[in-house]
Design an enzyme around this catalytic site. Structure first.
Site, PDB file in Angstrom:
ATOM      1  N   MET A  17     -20.107  13.422  13.634  1.00  0.00           N
ATOM      2  CA  MET A  17     -20.280  13.404  15.090  1.00  0.00           C
ATOM      3  C   MET A  17     -21.530  14.205  15.430  1.00  0.00           C
ATOM      4  O   MET A  17     -21.673  15.362  15.019  1.00  0.00           O
ATOM      5  CB  MET A  17     -19.056  14.003  15.795  1.00  0.00           C
ATOM      6  CG  MET A  17     -17.805  13.143  15.689  1.00  0.00           C
ATOM      7  SD  MET A  17     -16.356  13.896  16.496  1.00  0.00           S
ATOM      8  CE  MET A  17     -15.871  15.099  15.240  1.00  0.00           C
ATOM      9  N   ALA A  18     -22.433  13.558  16.167  1.00  0.00           N
ATOM     10  CA  ALA A  18     -23.706  14.192  16.518  1.00  0.00           C
ATOM     11  C   ALA A  18     -23.461  15.475  17.306  1.00  0.00           C
ATOM     12  O   ALA A  18     -22.700  15.491  18.279  1.00  0.00           O
ATOM     13  CB  ALA A  18     -24.561  13.228  17.330  1.00  0.00           C
ATOM     14  N   GLN A  70     -24.014  10.988   5.983  1.00  0.00           N
ATOM     15  CA  GLN A  70     -23.998   9.651   6.585  1.00  0.00           C
ATOM     16  C   GLN A  70     -25.412   9.270   7.002  1.00  0.00           C
ATOM     17  O   GLN A  70     -26.108  10.050   7.668  1.00  0.00           O
ATOM     18  CB  GLN A  70     -23.094   9.562   7.812  1.00  0.00           C
ATOM     19  CG  GLN A  70     -22.971   8.098   8.275  1.00  0.00           C
ATOM     20  CD  GLN A  70     -22.271   7.923   9.603  1.00  0.00           C
ATOM     21  OE1 GLN A  70     -22.778   8.334  10.638  1.00  0.00           O
ATOM     22  NE2 GLN A  70     -21.105   7.292   9.569  1.00  0.00           N
ATOM     23  N   CYS A 101     -21.924   3.236  15.274  1.00  0.00           N
ATOM     24  CA  CYS A 101     -22.353   3.963  16.464  1.00  0.00           C
ATOM     25  C   CYS A 101     -22.570   2.999  17.635  1.00  0.00           C
ATOM     26  O   CYS A 101     -23.312   2.013  17.500  1.00  0.00           O
ATOM     27  CB  CYS A 101     -23.643   4.720  16.178  1.00  0.00           C
ATOM     28  SG  CYS A 101     -24.207   5.720  17.577  1.00  0.00           S
ATOM     29  N   LYS A 141     -18.997   2.812   7.509  1.00  0.00           N
ATOM     30  CA  LYS A 141     -18.125   2.929   8.674  1.00  0.00           C
ATOM     31  C   LYS A 141     -18.605   1.935   9.715  1.00  0.00           C
ATOM     32  O   LYS A 141     -19.804   1.836   9.979  1.00  0.00           O
ATOM     33  CB  LYS A 141     -18.159   4.349   9.238  1.00  0.00           C
ATOM     34  CG  LYS A 141     -17.158   4.612  10.353  1.00  0.00           C
ATOM     35  CD  LYS A 141     -17.109   6.097  10.694  1.00  0.00           C
ATOM     36  CE  LYS A 141     -16.025   6.389  11.724  1.00  0.00           C
ATOM     37  NZ  LYS A 141     -16.410   5.955  13.088  1.00  0.00           N
ATOM     38  N   HIS A 171     -13.254   1.636  12.676  1.00  0.00           N
ATOM     39  CA  HIS A 171     -12.817   2.111  13.989  1.00  0.00           C
ATOM     40  C   HIS A 171     -12.296   0.896  14.742  1.00  0.00           C
ATOM     41  O   HIS A 171     -13.038  -0.073  14.940  1.00  0.00           O
ATOM     42  CB  HIS A 171     -13.988   2.750  14.736  1.00  0.00           C
ATOM     43  CG  HIS A 171     -13.597   3.387  16.032  1.00  0.00           C
ATOM     44  ND1 HIS A 171     -14.291   4.442  16.573  1.00  0.00           N
ATOM     45  CD2 HIS A 171     -12.578   3.140  16.896  1.00  0.00           C
ATOM     46  CE1 HIS A 171     -13.729   4.803  17.715  1.00  0.00           C
ATOM     47  NE2 HIS A 171     -12.689   4.011  17.936  1.00  0.00           N
ATOM     48  N   ASN A 203      -9.550   4.392  11.651  1.00  0.00           N
ATOM     49  CA  ASN A 203     -10.133   5.346  12.596  1.00  0.00           C
ATOM     50  C   ASN A 203      -9.823   4.884  14.009  1.00  0.00           C
ATOM     51  O   ASN A 203      -9.883   3.697  14.306  1.00  0.00           O
ATOM     52  CB  ASN A 203     -11.654   5.431  12.352  1.00  0.00           C
ATOM     53  CG  ASN A 203     -12.372   6.342  13.327  1.00  0.00           C
ATOM     54  OD1 ASN A 203     -13.435   5.997  13.839  1.00  0.00           O
ATOM     55  ND2 ASN A 203     -11.836   7.510  13.601  1.00  0.00           N
ATOM     56  N   ASP A 205      -7.870   6.867  17.746  1.00  0.00           N
ATOM     57  CA  ASP A 205      -6.641   7.341  18.385  1.00  0.00           C
ATOM     58  C   ASP A 205      -5.745   8.137  17.446  1.00  0.00           C
ATOM     59  O   ASP A 205      -4.513   8.035  17.508  1.00  0.00           O
ATOM     60  CB  ASP A 205      -5.867   6.179  19.002  1.00  0.00           C
ATOM     61  CG  ASP A 205      -6.587   5.540  20.173  1.00  0.00           C
ATOM     62  OD1 ASP A 205      -7.605   6.113  20.624  1.00  0.00           O
ATOM     63  OD2 ASP A 205      -6.169   4.465  20.631  1.00  0.00           O
ATOM     64  N   ARG A 228     -12.722  12.519  17.314  1.00  0.00           N
ATOM     65  CA  ARG A 228     -12.462  13.312  18.516  1.00  0.00           C
ATOM     66  C   ARG A 228     -11.161  14.099  18.443  1.00  0.00           C
ATOM     67  O   ARG A 228     -10.995  15.102  19.141  1.00  0.00           O
ATOM     68  CB  ARG A 228     -12.464  12.389  19.735  1.00  0.00           C
ATOM     69  CG  ARG A 228     -13.819  11.761  20.041  1.00  0.00           C
ATOM     70  CD  ARG A 228     -13.724  10.760  21.181  1.00  0.00           C
ATOM     71  NE  ARG A 228     -12.818   9.673  20.858  1.00  0.00           N
ATOM     72  CZ  ARG A 228     -12.076   9.021  21.737  1.00  0.00           C
ATOM     73  NH1 ARG A 228     -12.102   9.370  23.013  1.00  0.00           N
ATOM     74  NH2 ARG A 228     -11.297   8.033  21.365  1.00  0.00           N
TER      75      ARG A 228
END
Length: 370
Positions: A17-18, A70, A101, A141, A171, A203, A205, A228
Site C-alpha cells: 500500500m502506497a 512489488q 492498482c 496481484k 482482489h 483479497n 473485505d 486496509r
C-alpha cells in the site's frame, strides 16, 4: 503455502500500500505474526534508472526474510531488466507484479488494473519477468477486470500459469469499484477452479481473522492478502497466525497497548526517515485508524493528528485513557471506500484486447509508491 522455492506460513500476505507498507509498518506487522510482507509498489523504470527515492523504498531491515518487492511496469523489456536487476543484485527474495492498482494516474497510462485487458501484452510482461527472475518466485496481484463488461481475471489466470507465475492474488473487485461495494468472493472461487496448478490468494473485505477463515472456507483459496484491514491494526497478523494454526484466541488490546504501539510505530518511522518532522507528519494519517472506535475527545484527536514532533505526539498519547478496553464492532471498513463513475484509460484502450503495443514512453510512473 509454497511460492516457487519459498515456503510461506501462515499463508498470509501484507498487501503493498502506497505510503503505508514501508519498513517501519512491515516491522510492526511482522512482529505480530508470520507471512509475507510486501513493500510499497516500485516502478520498474525508476528501479532500472536507480532513482534515489526508489532505492530508499526497497530498504529492508536485516531481520526481514523473505524480502518482497512489488513491481509496477507496462513495458516487457523494462520489467525484465528490473527483475533481472533484483535477482542479480540480491535486492529481494520474491517479486510480485502489480496488475490491480485502480487509481486514475495508473490506469490512464494503461497500467495496474487496466493492463490485463491487453492479453498479449500481459503475457509478454509475465514472460520477461519469469524469464529474468532466476530462482526468485514471481507472483501477480490483479482485479476481476476493468468493469463487469470487461472481466479479465480468468484469462489472465490461465496466461499466468502458462508463463510460469508461482501464485496469483485476486482482489474480488473491478477497477471501477475501486474499494466500494462488496468484494466478490465467488470470483476467487472461480479462479481457484480455473488455475488449480498454482496457489490462489484471496483479497478484499478481510477485516478480521474470522473473515479470512470464511473466505478460505468459501472459496478454497490457498491464502489471503490483507490490505486496509490492518490499517491501525498490525496485531491482525497475530490473529491470522492463530487462525491458521487452528487457535481461537484473538488479540483485543486496550487503549494503553494501542498507544504504546502508536509510539513504537512513530519511533520506527523517525529512525527510518531522515527527518523527524517528515516521519511524524507521515505517521499522522495512522492516528484515526488506530483510535477508531475508542472514546477520545475531539481536541485530543486533533492534537495527535497535527503533531509535528515525536515529543509532541507522546504528550498527546500520554493523555489517552490506558484502561479503556477494546471497543466492540470496529472490524469494519477503513480507508477509501467509494466506487468510481468510470475508469480512466488510454484512448482506444478497449478497441483490441490482443493488441501488443506498449503504451508510450511516458506511460510509466516516474517515481515509485503509487
Amino acid at each position: 503455502m509454497k511460492l516457487g522455492s519459498l515456503e510461506v506460513w501462515p499463508p498470509v500476505v501484507l498487501a503493498p500500500m502506497a505510503g503505508i507498507t514501508n519498513a517501519p509498518f512491515r516491522t510492526l506487522c511482522r512482529e505480530q505474526g508470520g507471512g509475507l510482507f510486501v513493500c510499497e509498489m516500485i516502478t520498474t523504470r525508476a528501479l532500472v534508472e536507480r532513482n534515489a527515492k526508489t532505492f530508499k523504498m526497497i530498504r529492508f531491515e536485516p531481520s526481514e526474510k523473505p524480502r518482497s518487492i512489488q513491481l509496477y511496469g507496462i513495458d516487457p523489456t523494462i520489467v525484465g531488466k528490473a527483475v533481472r536487476m533484483i535477482a542479480d543484485e540480491d535486492l529481494a527474495d520474491h517479486v510480485d507484479l502489480n496488475f490491480g492498482c485502480p487509481v486514475p494516474k495508473v490506469t490512464r497510462r494503461g497500467g495496474g488494473s487496466a493492463l490485463p485487458y491487453k492479453r498479449n501484452l500481459l503475457r509478454a510482461i509475465l514472460r520477461e519477468a519469469v524469464g529474468n527472475a532466476g530462482t526468485l518466485p514471481v507472483t501477480m496481484k490483479m482485479r476481476k477486470g476493468i468493469d463487469d463488461d470487461h472481466l479479465t481475471y480468468l484469462d489472465a489466470g490461465r496466461i499466468a500459469v502458462e508463463e510460469g507465475v508461482s501464485a496469483i492474488a485476486l482482489h474480488g473487485r473491478t477497477a471501477i469499484q475501486h474499494y466500494g461495494g462488496t468484494a466478490d468472493w465467488e470470483a476467487i472461487a472461480r479462479l481457484k477452479e480455473a488455475v488449480p496448478e498454482i496457489p490462489v490468494l484471496g483479497n478484499g473485505d478481510i477485516w478480521s481473522a474470522d473473515d479470512a477463515r470464511r473466505m478460505m472456507d468459501r472459496t478454497g483459496c490457498d491464502g489471503v492478502v490483507v490490505g486496509r484491514g490492518c490499517l491501525g491494526r498490525p496485531w491482525l497478523f497475530a490473529d491470522l497466525t492463530a487462525m491458521c494454526d487452528g487457535r481461537d484466541e484473538r488479540l483485543r488490546p486496550g487503549l494503553g497497548e494501542v498507544a504504546a504501539t502508536m509510539d513504537r510505530h512513530a519511533t520506527l518511522m523517525v529512525e527510518c526517515f531522515d527527518s523527524e518532522w517528515h516521519a511524524v507528519s507521515d505517521f499522522r494519517k495512522h492516528v484515526g485508524w488506530y483510535l477508531k472506535g475508542f472514546v477520545v475527545g475531539s481536541d485530543l484527536r486533533r492534537r495527535l493528528a497535527t503533531s509535528e514532533t515525536l515529543a509532541g505526539l507522546r504528550e498527546g498519547l500520554a493523555e489517552l485513557d490506558p484502561d479503556q478496553p477494546w471497543p466492540e464492532g470496529v472490524d469494519v471498513p477503513r480507508g477509501k471506500t467509494n466506487p468510481r463513475d468510470r475508469v480512466h484509460l488510454p484512448a482506444g484502450w478497449l478497441d483490441d484486447p490482443y493488441d501488443l503495443t506498449v503504451p508510450g514512453a511516458d506511460a510509466e510512473l516516474e517515481t515509485s509508491g503509487g
